[in-house]
Scaffold this motif. Structure first.
Motif, PDB file in Angstrom:
ATOM      1  N   LEU A  14       0.809  -1.221   0.000  1.00  0.00           N
ATOM      2  CA  LEU A  14       0.000   0.000   0.000  1.00  0.00           C
ATOM      3  C   LEU A  14       0.842   1.270   0.000  1.00  0.00           C
ATOM      4  N   ILE A  15       2.154   1.137   0.103  1.00  0.00           N
ATOM      5  CA  ILE A  15       3.036   2.305   0.053  1.00  0.00           C
ATOM      6  C   ILE A  15       3.257   2.668  -1.417  1.00  0.00           C
ATOM      7  N   ALA A  16       2.752   3.818  -1.818  1.00  0.00           N
ATOM      8  CA  ALA A  16       2.798   4.215  -3.231  1.00  0.00           C
ATOM      9  C   ALA A  16       4.235   4.413  -3.694  1.00  0.00           C
ATOM     10  N   GLN A  17       4.620   3.716  -4.737  1.00  0.00           N
ATOM     11  CA  GLN A  17       5.966   3.826  -5.295  1.00  0.00           C
ATOM     12  C   GLN A  17       6.014   4.757  -6.507  1.00  0.00           C
ATOM     13  N   GLN A  18       4.869   5.031  -7.096  1.00  0.00           N
ATOM     14  CA  GLN A  18       4.792   5.885  -8.271  1.00  0.00           C
ATOM     15  C   GLN A  18       3.641   6.868  -8.099  1.00  0.00           C
ATOM     16  N   PRO A  19       3.758   8.064  -8.656  1.00  0.00           N
ATOM     17  CA  PRO A  19       2.603   8.962  -8.667  1.00  0.00           C
ATOM     18  C   PRO A  19       1.584   8.489  -9.691  1.00  0.00           C
ATOM     19  N   LEU A  20       0.328   8.876  -9.489  1.00  0.00           N
ATOM     20  CA  LEU A  20      -0.684   8.612 -10.504  1.00  0.00           C
ATOM     21  C   LEU A  20      -0.416   9.456 -11.745  1.00  0.00           C
ATOM     22  N   ASP A  21      -0.933   9.012 -12.876  1.00  0.00           N
ATOM     23  CA  ASP A  21      -0.750   9.778 -14.114  1.00  0.00           C
ATOM     24  C   ASP A  21      -1.349  11.174 -13.995  1.00  0.00           C
ATOM     25  N   GLN A 158      13.510   8.939 -12.255  1.00  0.00           N
ATOM     26  CA  GLN A 158      12.742   8.679 -13.448  1.00  0.00           C
ATOM     27  C   GLN A 158      12.557   9.957 -14.280  1.00  0.00           C
ATOM     28  N   THR A 159      12.242   9.759 -15.537  1.00  0.00           N
ATOM     29  CA  THR A 159      11.959  10.889 -16.404  1.00  0.00           C
ATOM     30  C   THR A 159      10.770  11.675 -15.851  1.00  0.00           C
ATOM     31  N   GLY A 160      10.959  12.963 -15.697  1.00  0.00           N
ATOM     32  CA  GLY A 160       9.892  13.804 -15.184  1.00  0.00           C
ATOM     33  C   GLY A 160       9.754  13.831 -13.680  1.00  0.00           C
ATOM     34  N   GLU A 161      10.641  13.146 -12.964  1.00  0.00           N
ATOM     35  CA  GLU A 161      10.536  13.054 -11.500  1.00  0.00           C
ATOM     36  C   GLU A 161      10.645  14.419 -10.829  1.00  0.00           C
ATOM     37  N   ARG A 162      11.554  15.263 -11.307  1.00  0.00           N
ATOM     38  CA  ARG A 162      11.737  16.567 -10.670  1.00  0.00           C
ATOM     39  C   ARG A 162      10.494  17.430 -10.780  1.00  0.00           C
TER      40      ARG A 162
END
Length: 342
Positions: A14-21, A158-162
């Motif tokens: 349940l720990i989110a590893q990625q943001p939602l689109d 990742q690409t776009g992480e910043r």
């Protein structure tokens, strides 16, 4: 109360590893202090919970790439997490492995950017002095990485992480972590909120180590949160005083905003333009003077942030809400879903 009372079971998945689109696509758990109840909702419905005359307060701090990877002269790998600037080019940092970094040890990041250890401190911290050919900020942007929390278990940036680990209203550079409650907002959502007669005020708290350092005491009456740099400008102070004297509510976006506003009213009844250090520690029994509602993400067990939201909503209600969220498989922490406490 004891810090051991702020524990809940959280499955790692349940720990989110990625943001939602889509930033605004998160779920939102509405926590009603008046009826002592919770309701499942979505962040896109957040504007419906606000009323004309309310003021929404945002933290406009901006994250900089505070995570650095380098090598010593002996070839050993070193990771630094910059915490705070103590003098020009001198920073306190968390180091891994700190035991290898004796005073005088040089760390090289690239051919034009390096640092030397000034002093080894406690708890894995060191003082380092940077040496750079050219502009310091350009060097940081070149070699630094986004300072993602340690519970996000992936390597590299990742690409776009910043851009994604940054609010759309970020302006004032100085944070080593994002004010994550603000990550859900888009320009369209903010415009919708304003069209409903809600004013928006911006303050600055540069998120530092004080926000996420562990609670090191068992008895919370002995707990103290480290101070962090804050600024409230004249425009924000005027807006906040106007709503405070009327019928509207002050809705804080995040615990950083909460700490800033509560600090501002700690010694008076009016908000004033100021720059300083917010060191107000909020634990059970604290009397809130500034905020009427709080949008915030889910927080770590036994953390000062979980203690803060429990002080605002009540320990039993928050712990029940977190257990409900786990059962309903909400996404937790920085890239996760949010709660609205009102």
């Amino acid at each position: 109360m004891l810090i051991e009372e702020f524990v809940f079971e959280l499955p790692p998945e349940l720990i989110a590893q990625q943001p939602l689109d889509e930033r605004s696509a998160s779920r939102m758990l509405a926590i009603d202090r008046g009826s002592v109840s919770v309701r499942d909702s979505f962040f896109c419905d957040f504007p419906k919970f606000l009323r004309s005359g309310d003021t929404l307060v945002l933290n406009n701090t901006k994250v900089f790439p505070a995570r650095l990877f380098g090598r010593t002269e002996t070839g050993a790998n070193v990771e630094l997490f910059m915490i705070r600037e103590v003098a020009p080019f001198v920073w306190e940092a968390l180091a891994r492995p700190a035991k290898r970094l004796k005073p005088g040890r040089r760390i090289v990041f690239d051919d034009h950017f390096s640092a030397s250890v000034v002093e080894r401190l406690d708890d894995g911290r060191v003082l380092i002095e940077f040496a750079v050919e050219g502009d310091f900020d350009e060097a940081l942007n070149r070699v630094g990485r986004t300072p993602l929390p340690p519970y996000i278990k992936r390597v590299g940036e990742q690409t776009g992480e910043r851009e994604r680990y940054q609010t759309v209203f970020a302006k004032q550079k100085g944070a080593i972590a994002a004010p994550t409650a603000g990550l859900h907002f888009t320009p369209d959502v903010l415009a919708q909120i304003e069209s409903g007669g809600v004013s928006i005020a911006e303050i600055t708290l540069h998120v530092g180590y004080g926000t996420f350092e562990p609670v090191r005491v068992s008895d919370l009456s002995a707990h103290r949160v480290s101070g962090e740099r804050v600024e409230i400008d004249e425009r924000a102070a005027e807006t906040l005083n106007r709503v405070k004297s009327g019928m509207g509510r002050i809705i804080a976006v995040g615990t950083t905003v909460t700490r800033t506003l509560e600090h501002a009213l700690a010694t008076g009844d009016r908000f004033r333009a100021e720059r300083g250090i917010a060191d107000t520690t909020i634990t059970p029994g604290y009397r809130f003077r500034a905020i009427d509602g709080l949008l915030t993400n889910f927080h770590l067990p036994k953390s000062s942030l979980l203690v803060l939201v429990s002080a605002f909503a009540g320990h039993e209600l928050i712990m029940n809400a977190y257990r409900h969220a786990v059962g309903e498989k909400y996404r937790f922490y920085s890239y996760g879903d949010c709660t609205f406490i009102f």
